[in-house]
Design an enzyme around this catalytic site. Sequence first.
Site, PDB file in Angstrom:
ATOM      1  N   ASP A 245      39.518  33.827  34.590  1.00 40.98           N
ATOM      2  CA  ASP A 245      41.057  33.735  34.584  1.00 40.98           C
ATOM      3  C   ASP A 245      41.767  34.210  33.393  1.00 40.98           C
ATOM      4  O   ASP A 245      43.071  34.534  33.617  1.00 40.98           O
ATOM      5  CB  ASP A 245      41.448  32.182  35.278  1.00 40.98           C
ATOM      6  CG  ASP A 245      40.811  32.020  36.618  1.00 40.98           C
ATOM      7  OD1 ASP A 245      39.737  31.791  36.634  1.00 40.98           O
ATOM      8  OD2 ASP A 245      41.649  32.210  37.526  1.00 40.98           O
TER       9      ASP A 245
HETATM   10  C1  LIG Z   1      38.690  37.215  40.324  1.00 47.27           C
HETATM   11  S1  LIG Z   1      39.110  35.825  40.608  1.00 47.27           S
HETATM   12  C2  LIG Z   1      38.858  34.930  39.198  1.00 47.27           C
HETATM   13  C3  LIG Z   1      38.927  33.515  39.119  1.00 47.27           C
HETATM   14  O1  LIG Z   1      39.869  32.841  39.972  1.00 47.27           O
HETATM   15  C4  LIG Z   1      39.541  31.755  40.573  1.00 47.27           C
HETATM   16  O2  LIG Z   1      40.528  30.576  40.635  1.00 47.27           O
HETATM   17  P1  LIG Z   1      41.436  29.996  41.804  1.00 47.27           P
HETATM   18  O3  LIG Z   1      40.656  29.990  42.854  1.00 47.27           O
HETATM   19  O4  LIG Z   1      41.763  28.631  41.332  1.00 47.27           O
HETATM   20  O5  LIG Z   1      42.423  31.024  41.697  1.00 47.27           O
HETATM   21  C5  LIG Z   1      38.280  31.462  40.048  1.00 47.27           C
HETATM   22  O6  LIG Z   1      38.397  30.926  38.589  1.00 47.27           O
HETATM   23  C6  LIG Z   1      37.805  32.786  39.747  1.00 47.27           C
HETATM   24  O7  LIG Z   1      36.654  32.833  39.081  1.00 47.27           O
END
Ligand SMILES: CSC[C@H]1O[C@H](OP(=O)(O)O)[C@H](O)[C@@H]1O
Length: 352
Positions: A245
């Site tokens: 992220d």
């Molecule tokens: C390519 S997505 C990267 C990242 O986003 C996800 O977080 P969330 O589902 O809370 O938005 C997750 O950390 C992924 O690895």
Amino acid sequence: MSLEAIKYERGSLEILDQLKLPLISEYIRIRTIEDGYRAIKQMNVRGAPAIAIVGCLSKSLTNQKQVDRKEFEDENLLKTFVVDGFNRLVSARPTAVNMTEAAQRYSQVDSWLVRGDLKASKTRLLAKLESEMEADIKTNKLIGDHGAEEIRKIVGEQVTILTHCNTGSLATAGYGTALGVIRSLYRDKALYHVFCTETRPYNQGSRLTAYELVYEKIPATLIADSMVSAAIKEKGINCIVVGADRVAKNGDSANKIGTFQLAVVAKHFKIPFYIAAPFTTIDFNCESGDQIVIEERSPKELTKIGGKRIAAEGINVWNPAFDVAPAELIEGIITERGVFKPDELKNQMNVE
Ligand SMILES: CSC[C@H]1O[C@H](OP(=O)(O)O)[C@H](O)[C@@H]1O
């Protein structure tokens, strides 16, 4: 059923409601920036790249409707509309940097403003906002191919890989980052098996990654987060790849909660641990992981499942949505420009 997280054509934006997957495949209309903000905040759409793309496209919709109105017969009004809109979208979720990165790009108004020609500025802005999706898919395929090449070189031609959370077509405009690497390994016939973790408490793994892998008939097994060490020992997992992220300048990488311990376990078993992320996720203004703001979400995500209470009333809850894998535990950072050692990233700072 669909793997298309985002459906866009000029004047219409829909997102696959990821809170209803895998049981229901239903799209939600996004008509304004506020709709986009709410969908990101509530996690109807999630995933660092997908968040940025929905944010940009929600502006293009509002932008299109509003820019035809007379209020926009003023360059400063248009610039304020762009900057304020992005600031609102950035505030929805603090950890993923892609929305912030997009906001910074568009606040450099010379990238879209045609001074003295408002109509040309609106046209250029709209075209730029709409180009984000195609650019993301192209980037993800490069990430997938660079990652597959690297992992085949280091691990060999029978890769048993573990991934965490969801980093596929449901977290991006398509193909995915870490899941893009897995797709490329599968395409290259170098993938023996995938293990995906549930990824408590939001269950991106069991609800979303399992859905994508079954949909594409990629051989995969779902495990609980607590099973990772046993699975590496018993099932011959020889590589771990996850998304990110926000990656700091020194390579420390913030990702879904549970990632840090995957990096520690990988070190114990001496298997490579990779981060897969586009350069839009790398924050060169962030010196190290200590500076990354970690989103904390509602205690209800731990105390309830499907709205049904599973934990005692009154228990304290700590629910950070992310943690940080330190650079020294990361074998490589897989990007669209290639694979970098964490300490090599800083050299990419001003490279276009
Ligand atoms: C390519 S997505 C990267 C990242 O986003 C996800 O977080 P969330 O589902 O809370 O938005 C997750 O950390 C992924 O690895």
